[in-house]
Write a protein that holds these residues in place. Structure first.
Motif, PDB file in Angstrom:
ATOM      1  N   MET A 648       0.984  -1.310   0.042  1.00 33.01           N
ATOM      2  CA  MET A 648       0.055  -0.149  -0.055  1.00 33.01           C
ATOM      3  C   MET A 648       0.961   1.157   0.069  1.00 33.01           C
ATOM      4  N   ARG A 649       0.448   2.156  -0.750  1.00 33.84           N
ATOM      5  CA  ARG A 649       1.308   3.582  -0.865  1.00 33.84           C
ATOM      6  C   ARG A 649       0.984   4.321   0.403  1.00 33.84           C
ATOM      7  N   GLU A 650       2.006   5.132   0.920  1.00 35.65           N
ATOM      8  CA  GLU A 650       1.646   5.741   2.126  1.00 35.65           C
ATOM      9  C   GLU A 650       0.789   6.960   1.669  1.00 35.65           C
ATOM     10  N   GLU A 651       1.387   7.742   0.455  1.00 38.30           N
ATOM     11  CA  GLU A 651       0.819   9.065   0.240  1.00 38.30           C
ATOM     12  C   GLU A 651       0.128   8.683  -1.087  1.00 38.30           C
ATOM     13  N   PRO A 652      -1.120   9.284  -1.475  1.00 39.68           N
ATOM     14  CA  PRO A 652      -1.896   9.050  -2.697  1.00 39.68           C
ATOM     15  C   PRO A 652      -1.250   9.719  -3.858  1.00 39.68           C
ATOM     16  N   VAL A 653      -1.427   9.024  -4.994  1.00 39.90           N
ATOM     17  CA  VAL A 653      -0.585   9.585  -6.078  1.00 39.90           C
ATOM     18  C   VAL A 653      -1.619  10.636  -6.707  1.00 39.90           C
TER      19      VAL A 653
END
Length: 665
Positions: A648-653
């Motif tokens: 899971m990415r910590e910061e949204p793209v």
């Protein structure tokens, strides 16, 4: 016997006296003398007549006779018949041809470009002598600012620079008589920045003209009327006059240029617009007081109505209106080029897009073969050294100049795609216009161009081969062959052979077409045609040698090859000088190399030489090389990664900006 004279009939009879002795007898008496005198005179006359017959011509000379011969009507071709019409121009670009041009510079150019306008003389009368005090010729001190009319093309880095050089042409025209300049602008959106640049440049142009006028320049002082008038027009599918009447008001001129609206239809009928403008202002050329008229066109395409170039050329030549074009360089041997388009609205995606535009070719039809082979796609765009054919011909035949404008023009340097300026054509190389002048295309009509092809087999073969290579593009060929197992390796070799089998007949046809033109190559005298034919046949034969050698190497591999290094897992075909000596392929390779080396040596500094050098840089033979690429490990890692969940990415793209398609340029 009594003497009658002594006894006249009526005289009385005399008495008889003593007898008188007889008179003495002589050889010549009175009658005999008269006869002798007459005889002498006639004899003298006879001698005189005899003498005259020896002096005067005899009436009995031999008579010569000859049978009359019927005149041979077709003894001279039609092109060399004499005309009864007088010429109003002399020079290499005039109707009289190159024979009237005389070099006057310290070192005359290879081809004289002098165009001298003179007033027509009568059919009979005293022959006038014209003293040329300022000839325009190539000399050792020639500068980039010197314009040679009809040269074909002059390079510039920006439209403003081209306009500054046209300013000198305006001054020269004003020096002859009052002048009307018509600025004709393309309405396409891609030209909007250039239009604004030109509008700002008008301040400099007319300020320069005003300063000269205030200083009392004779070009202004000797004309009672306003020496310079200006009209502004625009064109797209149609044409529009933006100045109701020609004016000398700078603010009115600038306002007219800025009032041009963008036309996104993508249609540029340039030749129709030029013809319309020429007819609109023809009275300025025909009625007294006469003015010179100049048309300056701004466009970044070749035009969609090139079929009207002949009538436009004829009209402008008849009215003696030179046409100048500030345009783009034509891509070498191609019709289309690609523009680097970046959306002008920052709210949309700003990444560059490649937009196809028709900007070529530089000749009537492409005269360059287009080969794609061995992963080297031949889609690089090179500067041809000239503008699009029809537009450059219009300038050439009317005595104007075509300015090839590109912001990345750097002689001798290579321009990378990321270096290309926005709204400019992707071009990797540019060439010196002074070198390219010798390689000027044939600026002639379609009919004359076809006659030139029919008169030389090499020219016809080159054009036919260029058409073949464009309609039948050469496919890329596989060079890497992974070998995880024998069956898979054999299948990949079979597929590659199948591709080569499709390619071979196309190359054979291409080479055969060019070889039919080899007899005509010996009679070619124009450097452009020599370079074009030699490069084409050299490249085509090189491609054929590579293809046949490629197929041979695949057949060799199918017979079985073992890796020397047990770790190796891939066979790779690489170019090599390894060609069987004395074989048919070896002889063809030698011939191809000879053609290419000749082009590189004899035509240095041209696009033909550049392509020949690149072709020579790749050997024509092949060799197998083994490499280790860890194919098994890659497959294992790919399968492992496929089964693992993505982190899971910590910061949204951040969402990407919308990318909208470019408009028609």
């Amino acid at each position: 016997m009594p003497n009658p004279a002594r006894n006249p009939p009526n005289a009385p009879p005399q008495p008889a006296g003593p007898a008188e002795p007889d008179s003495p007898v002589t050889l010549v008496d009175g009658e005999t003398g008269a006869w002798a005198l007459s005889f002498a005179v006639h004899l003298a006359v006879l001698f005189l007549l005899a003498a005259l017959t020896a002096i005067l011509p005899s009436d009995r000379r031999p008579i010569l006779s000859a049978t009359p011969v019927e005149p041979i009507e077709d003894l001279l071709p039609e092109e060399f018949r004499f005309s009864n019409e007088t010429e109003d121009q002399i020079g290499a670009l005039a109707d009289a041809g190159a024979s009237d041009a005389a070099p006057s510079a310290p070192l005359p150019d290879m081809v004289s470009e002098v165009l001298l306008k003179i007033e027509p003389t009568a059919l009979t009368g005293t022959v006038e002598a014209f003293e040329i005090t300022e000839p325009v010729m190539t000399s050792p001190t020639v500068t980039d600012d010197m314009l040679v009319k009809g040269v074909g093309a002059v390079g510039a880095t920006g439209a403003a620079g081209a306009v500054d050089r046209i300013t000198q042409e305006i001054l020269t025209s004003i020096d002859q008589r009052p002048t009307l300049v018509v600025w004709l602008f393309d309405q396409s959106g891609s030209l909007k920045p250039q239009r604004e640049e030109i509008a700002q440049r008008f301040d400099h142009i007319y300020e320069q003209l005003g300063v000269i006028a205030a200083a009392g320049d004779p070009a202004f002082a000797k004309h009672k009327d306003k020496p310079l008038l200006t009209a502004v027009a625009s064109f797209g599918k149609g044409s529009t006059l933006l100045t109701p009447e020609p004016t000398d008001n700078l603010e009115e001129i600038q306002a007219a240029v800025r009032a041009i609206k963008d036309d996104d239809a993508g249609v540029e009928n340039i030749f129709t617009a030029v013809g319309t403008v020429a007819n609109q202002y023809r009275n300025y050329r025909l009625k007294s007081p006469r003015r010179n008229v100049m048309i300056v066109v701004f466009s970044d395409e070749a035009g969609n109505d090139v079929g009207r170039v002949d009538e436009t050329v004829d009209l402008c030549r008849k009215l003696e209106i030179p046409v100048y074009v500030v345009g783009v360089p034509a891509p070498f041997g191609k019709r289309e080029a690609f523009v680097k388009y970046i959306d002008p609205d920052p709210m949309y995606d700003q990444s560059p897009q490649r937009v196809a535009v028709e900007q070529g070719p530089e000749s009537l039809v492409p005269e360059r073969i287009n080969l794609r082979f061995l992963g080297q796609r031949d889609d690089e765009t090179l500067d041809s050294g000239f503008g699009p054919f029809a537009l450059t011909r219009l300038c050439y035949e009317t005595g104007g100049v075509y300015f090839t404008v590109h912001p990345n023009r750097t002689m001798g340097g290579e321009v990378q795609p990321w270096q290309t300026s926005p709204m400019a054509t992707y071009m990797s190389r540019f060439f010196d216009e002074r070198v390219m002048r010798r390689y000027r295309p044939d600026y002639v009509s379609v009919a004359e161009y076809q006659r030139n092809l029919s008169n030389n087999r090499a020219k016809a073969a080159l054009v036919q081969a260029a058409n073949l290579s464009l309609t039948e593009p050469m496919e890329d060929v596989r060079l890497d062959f992974p070998k995880l197992e024998e069956a898979q390796f054999a299948e990949s070799l079979t597929r590659a052979q199948r591709d080569a089998a499709v390619l071979e007949p196309r190359l054979e046809r291409l080479v055969g077409t060019l070889q039919q033109g080899e007899p005509g190559r010996r009679t070619l005298s124009e450097p452009r045609w020599q370079a074009g034919f030699d490069l084409a046949i050299g490249r085509a034969m090189a491609a054929q040698v590579r293809t046949e050698g490629y197929n041979t190497m695949l057949a060799q591999a199918k017979m079985g090859m073992a890796f020397k290094d047990k770790k190796s897992d891939t066979w790779v075909l690489r170019p090599s000088d390894n060609i069987s000596s004395g074989s048919v392929l070896s002889k063809e390779a030698e011939k191809a190399i000879a053609y290419l080396e000749g082009v590189a040596k004899q035509h240095e500094g041209t696009p033909w030489a550049l392509l020949a050098q690149r072709e020579l840089a790749t050997p024509l033979g092949w060799e197998w090389r083994e490499e280790f690429r860890d194919l098994a490990g890659r497959l294992a890692r790919r399968e492992a990664n496929a089964n693992m969940p993505r982190p899971m990415r910590e910061e949204p793209v951040p969402p990407r900006k919308e990318r909208r398609p470019p408009p028609k340029l």
